[in-house]
Design an enzyme around this catalytic site. Structure first.
Site, mmCIF file in Angstrom:
data_model
loop_
_atom_site.group_PDB
_atom_site.id
_atom_site.type_symbol
_atom_site.label_atom_id
_atom_site.label_comp_id
_atom_site.label_asym_id
_atom_site.label_seq_id
_atom_site.Cartn_x
_atom_site.Cartn_y
_atom_site.Cartn_z
ATOM 1 N N HIS A 22 23.383 3.147 -77.787
ATOM 2 C CA HIS A 22 23.104 4.197 -78.762
ATOM 3 C C HIS A 22 22.155 5.253 -78.203
ATOM 4 O O HIS A 22 22.274 6.432 -78.510
ATOM 5 C CB HIS A 22 22.500 3.566 -80.023
ATOM 6 C CG HIS A 22 22.385 4.509 -81.173
ATOM 7 N ND1 HIS A 22 23.457 4.865 -81.963
ATOM 8 C CD2 HIS A 22 21.321 5.182 -81.679
ATOM 9 C CE1 HIS A 22 23.058 5.704 -82.898
ATOM 10 N NE2 HIS A 22 21.766 5.923 -82.751
ATOM 11 N N LYS B 236 23.844 19.593 -85.769
ATOM 12 C CA LYS B 236 24.205 18.365 -85.058
ATOM 13 C C LYS B 236 24.893 17.413 -86.028
ATOM 14 O O LYS B 236 24.754 17.538 -87.249
ATOM 15 C CB LYS B 236 22.962 17.688 -84.465
ATOM 16 C CG LYS B 236 23.286 16.540 -83.499
ATOM 17 C CD LYS B 236 22.022 15.907 -82.951
ATOM 18 C CE LYS B 236 22.356 14.800 -81.949
ATOM 19 N NZ LYS B 236 21.137 14.129 -81.464
ATOM 20 N N SER C 192 26.066 9.467 -86.315
ATOM 21 C CA SER C 192 26.688 8.379 -87.067
ATOM 22 C C SER C 192 25.640 7.432 -87.631
ATOM 23 O O SER C 192 24.550 7.277 -87.076
ATOM 24 C CB SER C 192 27.627 7.590 -86.149
ATOM 25 O OG SER C 192 26.901 7.052 -85.053
ATOM 26 N N HIS C 193 25.983 6.802 -88.734
ATOM 27 C CA HIS C 193 25.221 5.674 -89.268
ATOM 28 C C HIS C 193 26.226 4.647 -89.764
ATOM 29 O O HIS C 193 26.250 4.269 -90.933
ATOM 30 C CB HIS C 193 24.271 6.130 -90.375
ATOM 31 C CG HIS C 193 22.865 5.671 -90.149
ATOM 32 N ND1 HIS C 193 22.020 5.269 -91.149
ATOM 33 C CD2 HIS C 193 22.146 5.545 -89.003
ATOM 34 C CE1 HIS C 193 20.849 4.919 -90.654
ATOM 35 N NE2 HIS C 193 20.902 5.086 -89.343
ATOM 36 N N SER D 11 29.179 6.837 -80.693
ATOM 37 C CA SER D 11 29.029 5.566 -81.402
ATOM 38 C C SER D 11 30.111 4.615 -80.916
ATOM 39 O O SER D 11 31.292 4.803 -81.224
ATOM 40 C CB SER D 11 29.151 5.784 -82.912
ATOM 41 O OG SER D 11 29.119 4.545 -83.600
#
Length: 743
Positions: free
Chosen positions: A54, A96, A99-100, A538
Site C-alpha cells: 500500500h 486525487k 481506495s478504502h 490497491s
C-alpha cells in the site's frame, strides 16, 4: 549481526512475528542487511508499514513509470499528497483518488467514511479548499447475503462524512458483479481549489525546525491498517475489524480551517497528513523528501488512550491528524490558531542534519533507522506476468435476440447496473457550497469555480468487464470514457487521477492484468494529452484466492470556460434533430445486452481508436461551445438505445421517433452494441444539415437518427415505450432492492 537493543517489555523478534507483519523472509534479510542488527518491535512495525504494498508500490512501481505525468497544465504530478493542475487566472485544481476497499468490507460505514476523510486531507494538505467529492463503488451480486448491508453501510458512510464535513458529493458510479462478493471496492476522489503560488508540499527544509503534531489525539484505531490493505482476505476478515479507523468529520472540518489559516499566515514549511501508516509514513516522507533526519519524542504526542506503546503510536491510523514543519518564529502564532479551533497542537520533534529517523519514548530509543532507505530501499519487484489471452470478436449475427428490442430495453434500464442511482446520490449533499451546476446522474458533474464563469467538470469511469477480457483495451477505454464524459458537458479534458484495483500481483495472470491496463492507460493518456497527476494502487483484492475484476478507475478533470454554455443529457425541445456522432458496427462482445439479456459473458470488448476519440470529442465540444448543441450524451454501457432512453427519462416529458438501423447491422446489435467513441447530439432541425457537413469536413462520422417529440420512445418496428413507463422501471430497482423486496 548485532543484537537488537534491549527495550523493556518488548517481545523477541521471531520468524512468526516477522510473517505477521507482512514481511517475507527475503525482505526481512534485506532489513537486517540495511540496519546491521535485529530490529526492535517498533522498528519492525515501521518497516512493515513502509515496505507494504500500500505504501511502497513495490509490485507496480516499475510499470507506473510508463504513465505520462507531465503536460501543459501540470504543476505537480505523482509523488505528493495530490496532483495539481493550472486552470488559469492564478488558480489550480488539486485532486486525487484513493481506495478504502478492505476497511469498507470489514466495517462498511467507518471504512467508507474514513476513505472520504483521508482523500479530503490529501487535498487540503496541499493548501487547497475542497470543493467536490466523487466515488466509484463496486459491490457483489445483489443476491449475495452481504451485499445489501454493504451497500447501505458504504453509502451511509460516504454521505455521513461528506455531508457533515460540508463538501458536496457530486458524482460517481455504482456497479454489481459476483467477483466483488468477498471484496468490495470503495474508491474516493476529492477536488479542491488553491492559488497557484500557494501550493504546499511535504518536503521538510532547514535543520532544527520544529515538527508539530496537529489535529485529533492518537488512539489505537487503525493500527496495521496499511498492512491489512496489502493482504488478501480469508477466514480472518472479521478479526481485522480493529484495524479499521474511526472518523470524525466535524474534527476534520476544524482541521481544514485551522490548516488553511496557518498556511495563509505563512507559518508552514512542510505538511503531511497522517494517512496510511500514520505518524511513521508522514514523518519519514517529510524528512526523506527534504534530505533531512527526523527526531520524534513520543512522550509529547497527544493520546486519547493511556499506556500506548511506541509501536502503537507509530502505527496508529487515527484520523484527522497532520504533521507539519513550522517556521520557528511562527510557532506561537500557529499554536494560537489551532487552540482557537479547539485542536491539539504539540511540538513533538525536530528536523536534524543526520539522515536518521530517531524515535524516543520514556527515555528509551525505540527506533533509530536510516530515513532515506526506509522508502528508497523498499523492495521493488519485477514480478513475472502473463498476458491475458485474447478473445475472439463476437459476430453480432451469431447472437440470437431472446426478446424484442423494446422488451430488452425495458429490462436493461431496470437492471442493477443501468438503473437510476438516485437512492444512492440523494443520501449525499450534492449542492452544499452552492456551486454545483450539474448534479449526479449526467455524464459528468460540473462545479463552478468561485463565482464563475469557469467551472470544473469531473467524472469517474471504468468498465471492469472490458479490462478482464482485454486489459490493454480496457485500460484505454477507461481513459477514453472519462474523456467522452467530460467532452459531453463541454469541458476540455485536462488531467486524470487513477485508482488501480487488482488481485494478488504474485499470480502471473493477475500481474498481467495490471501491466496490460497500465499500458492501455498510458497510451490513451499520451494520445489524448490527458496526463496522470496522482493516483493509488490497491492490490491483493482477493478472498479465498478469488480475485475481483480488474478495476483501474479513472478520475477525469476538465475545464469549462463558461458554465452557462454547456450541455446536459435531457431532451429540451420537440422537433429537434437527433444525430449520432461516431460509427456503429454493433459490437456486442462484453456488452451489458449480451450479459443481462442474453445471459452470456464472452467475446472481445469493443476496440478503442484513440485518434477517432480525439477527433469526435473535439468536434462535439466545438458544437457545445458554439451553442449549437445543448443536449449531448455519450454512448456507453447498454449502447445507443439505453443512451436515448436516459435522455428521454431525464427530460421527463419529451420522447423521440428513431429511424431504421443502417443496412448490414442487426437491429439488436445496432441498438445495444457498445461501439466506442460515440455521442448522441441534439441540434435544431434547421442546423442539422450544416452540422453533418461540418462533421464530414472534419473526418467525423455523423448521421441523423431521429427527431425529438411525443411522449414515447419509438424504435422502428417496435411497440412505443412511454417515457412514464421507462422512468418507473429506471427508478424502481434500487429502492425496491434496498427495501429487501428484491434481489
Amino acid at each position: 549481526m548485532k543484537a537488537s537493543r534491549v527495550i523493556p517489555n518488548e517481545p523477541k523478534i521471531t520468524p512468526e512475528l516477522v510473517a505477521e507483519h507482512g514481511l517475507k523472509p527475503d525482505e526481512y534479510q534485506r532489513l537486517l542487511a540495511l540496519i546491521g542488527r535485529e530490529p526492535s518491535l517498533t522498528e519492525l512495525g515501521i518497516f512493515s508499514a513502509m515496505w507494504n504494498e500500500h505504501c511502497s508500490y513495490k509490485s507496480s512501481k516499475v510499470h507506473l513509470k510508463a504513465l505520462p505525468t507531465t503536460g501543459r497544465c501540470v504543476i505537480q504530478g505523482p509523488g505528493e499528497n495530490a496532483g495539481v493542475i493550472d486552470i488559469g487566472d492564478g488558480l489550480a485544481a488539486v485532486f486525487k483518488m484513493e481506495s478504502h476497499n478492505h476497511p469498507s468490507y470489514i466495517e462498511p460505514y467507518q471504512g467508507a467514511a474514513t476513505g472520504v476523510g483521508g482523500i479530503l486531507r490529501d487535498v487540503f494538505t496541499m493548501g487547497a479548499r475542497p470543493i467536490a467529492c466523487l466515488n466509484s463503488l463496486s459491490f457483489g451480486d445483489p443476491a449475495h447475503p452481504k451485499t445489501r448491508r454493504l451497500v447501505a453501510g458504504v453509502v451511509a458512510g460516504i454521505g455521513g462524512y461528506g455531508n457533515s464535513f460540508g463538501v458536496p458529493t457530486v458524482g460517481g458510479s455504482v456497479r454489481f458483479h459476483n467477483r466483488y462478493d468477498g471484496n468490495i471496492l470503495v474508491n474516493a476522489m476529492a477536488v479542491g481549489l488553491a492559488e497557484t503560488d500557494k501550493i504546499f508540499y511535504a518536503a521538510a527544509s532547514g535543520v532544527g525546525m520544529p515538527i508539530v503534531y496537529l489535529g485529533s489525539k492518537t488512539g489505537r484505531d487503525g493500527i496495521h491498517g496499511a498492512t491489512m490493505a496489502s493482504a488478501e482476505f480469508g477466514a480472518d476478515a472479521e478479526e481485522k475489524r480493529p484495524t479499521v479507523q474511526v472518523g470524525d468529520p466535524f474534527a476534520e472540518k476544524l482541521l481544514l480551517e485551522a490548516c488553511l489559516e496557518i498556511m495563509a499566515k505563512g507559518c508552514v514549511i512542510a505538511i503531511q497528513d497522517m494517512g496510511a501508516a500514520g505518524l511513521t509514513c508522514s514523518a519519514v516522507e517529510m524528512g526523506a523528501k527534504g534530505d533531512l533526519g527526523i527526531a520524534l519524542d513520543l512522550d509529547k504526542v497527544p493520546c486519547r488512550e493511556t499506556g500506548m506503546s511506541a509501536y502503537e503510536m507509530m502505527l496508529s491510523e487515527s484520523q484527522e491528524r497532520m504533521l507539519m514543519v513550522l517556521k520557528p518564529d511562527k510557532e506561537a502564532e500557529a499554536e494560537a490558531i489551532f487552540r482557537k479551533w479547539g485542536l491539539d497542537f504539540a511540538v513533538v520533534g525536530e528536523t536534524t542534519a543526520g539522515m536518521r529517523f530517531h524515535v524516543r519514548q520514556g527515555g528509551d530509543v525505540m527506533a533509530d533507522l536510516p530515513i532515506k532507505e526506509l522508502g528508497d530501499e523498499a523492495p521493488v519487484y519485477q514480478r513475472p506476468f502473463v498476458e491475458t489471452p485474447k478473445q475472439a470478436a463476437l459476430d453480432p449475427r451469431s447472437v440470437a435476440p431472446p426478446m424484442p428490442v423494446a422488451d430488452a430495453l425495458e429490462k436493461l434500464v431496470g437492471s442493477a447496473d443501468l438503473c437510476s442511482k438516485r437512492w444512492v446520490w440523494e443520501q449525499y449533499d450534492h449542492i452544499i457550497l452552492g456551486n454545483t451546476v450539474q448534479r449526479p446522474g449526467g455524464d459528468a458533474a460540473v462545479v463552478r469555480v468561485l463565482d464563475g464563469p469557469k467551472a470544473l467538470a469531473i467524472t469517474t469511469d471504468v468498465t471492469p468487464r472490458y479490462c478482464e477480457a482485454d486489459p490493454f483495451e480496457g485500460g484505454k477505454q477507461a481513459v477514453a470514457e472519462a474523456w467522452r464524459n467530460l467532452s459531453a458537458v463541454g469541458a476540455k479534458p485536462l488531467a486524470v487521477t487513477d485508482n488501480l484495483n487488482f488481485g494478488n500481483p504474485e499470480k502471473p495472470e493477475i500481474m498481467g492484468q495490471l501491466v496490460g491496463c497500465i499500458r492501455g492507460i498510458a497510451e490513451a493518456c499520451r494520445t489524448l494529452d490527458f496526463p496522470v497527476v496522482s493516483g493509488n494502487v490497491s492490490l491483493y483484492n482477493e478472498t479465498f484466492g478469488r480475485a475481483i475484476l480488474p478495476t483501474p478507475t479513472i478520475g477525469g478533470v476538465g475545464l469549462i470556460d463558461d458554465f452557462t454554455i454547456g450541455a446536459t443529457v435531457a431532451f429540451k425541445a420537440e422537433g429537434s434533430a437527433i444525430l449520432l456522432v461516431g460509427a456503429t458496427q454493433g459490437w456486442l462482445g462484453q456488452s451489458l445486452y449480451l450479459r443481462d439479456v442474453c445471459g452470456r459473458e464472452e467475446g472481445a470488448p469493443p476496440p478503442v481508436d484513440l485518434a477517432v476519440e480525439k477527433r469526435n470529442g473535439d468536434f462535439v465540444r466545438g458544437l457545445i461551445r458554439e451553442k449549437l448543441a445543448k443536449t449531448v450524451h455519450d454512448v456507453s454501457d447498454g449502447g445507443l438505445a439505453v443512451a436515448l432512453a436516459e435522455m428521454a427519462i431525464a427530460s421527463g416529458r419529451i420522447g423521440a421517433v428513431l429511424e431504421m438501423p443502417p443496412a448490414g447491422v442487426p437491429a439488436h446489435a445496432y441498438w445495444f452494441g457498445e461501439d466506442q467513441g460515440r455521442y448522441v447530439v441534439v441540434v435544431p432541425a434547421s442546423a442539422a444539415d450544416a452540422v453533418l457537413s461540418r462533421a464530414a469536413e472534419a473526418g467525423v462520422s455523423a448521421t441523423r437518427i431521429g427527431v425529438t417529440g411525443g411522449e414515447a420512445l419509438i424504435l422502428p418496428g417496435e411497440r412505443p415505450l412511454l417515457i412514464k413507463g421507462l422512468t418507473e422501471r429506471f427508478e424502481r430497482w434500487f429502492p425496491t432492492y434496498m427495501s429487501g423486496a428484491a434481489g
